[in-house]
Design an enzyme around this catalytic site. Sequence first.
Site, short mmCIF file in Angstrom:
data_model
loop_
_atom_site.label_atom_id
_atom_site.label_comp_id
_atom_site.label_asym_id
_atom_site.label_seq_id
_atom_site.Cartn_x
_atom_site.Cartn_y
_atom_site.Cartn_z
N ASP A 55 0.82 -1.21 0.00
CA ASP A 55 0.00 0.00 0.00
C ASP A 55 0.86 1.26 0.00
OD1 ASP A 55 -2.31 -1.54 0.13
OD2 ASP A 55 -2.38 -1.49 2.32
N TYR A 109 6.16 -9.67 7.10
CA TYR A 109 6.16 -8.23 7.34
C TYR A 109 6.60 -7.95 8.78
CZ TYR A 109 3.41 -7.21 3.10
OH TYR A 109 2.97 -7.08 1.81
#
EC number: 5.4.99.12
Length: 270
Positions: A55, A109
């Site tokens: 994103d 992540y």
Amino acid sequence: MRAFRVAYDGRPYHGFQRQPDVPTVEATLLDACRTLGICDADEVPVGYAASGRTDAGVSALAQTVAFECPEWCTPRALNAELPGTIRAWAAADVPDDFHARHNPSRREYVYDLHAPSDAVDDDLAATVFDELCGEHDFHNLTPDEVGTVRTLDGEVWRDGDFLLFRIEAGGFARELVRRVVSLVRAIATGAAPREKLDRVFSSEHLQGPDGVPPAPPTPLVLTAVDYPGVEFEVDADAAESAVQAFGERALSDRIGWRVGTRIRDGIAER
């Protein structure tokens, strides 16, 4: 076919995926390929694919792109046409049927959540996160309507004023990592009751103030993408270039923090 490890600071970009009229990481990478003659203008290299679509504001250590290219196309060659915010640093020759998005066995992540210990119950944060791990339907933690059943693993630990979240899965629904962090933070700070977790796992669709908003994107980094049987070779010159480029950005951010802190403290003392 060759796969490249690519690191980037996502803050100046409107996400990874190409979009009209705004800068993105993917558009910048493809512009570099066109400048190098790997593909024609307005085209993409043969076989091109990326491991994921981060994103806006999200950064990466190990984003992976793959495409057909000449032997001379190395990470160092790509970096010659890339800005300092994007650095290729390793590569691997891969089979013709390799697909950067479909072939990963694991993605990871790391999220650095600013959460001073006097404001967060660390034990509760770890407990809530553990309950979020495993296979669940995360339909209340993503805007996606399909592919919401995922299997998460990872850990949470303290580093000074930060709680670090390492979250891994075979693949992620959109905003899932950021909403997991947001939910853990809300419960561990007392902003939401412990029962909120049960509601998230229920078949009920939580919306509006009952929903879980995503945590800010800036502290999130894509740190690993694993491919069975693929060994990436670090390009020493390209890696050194990356270390220098991101080191300079880290220093600039640290200086900015010092300046902001000085101004803040000066006003507070008036």
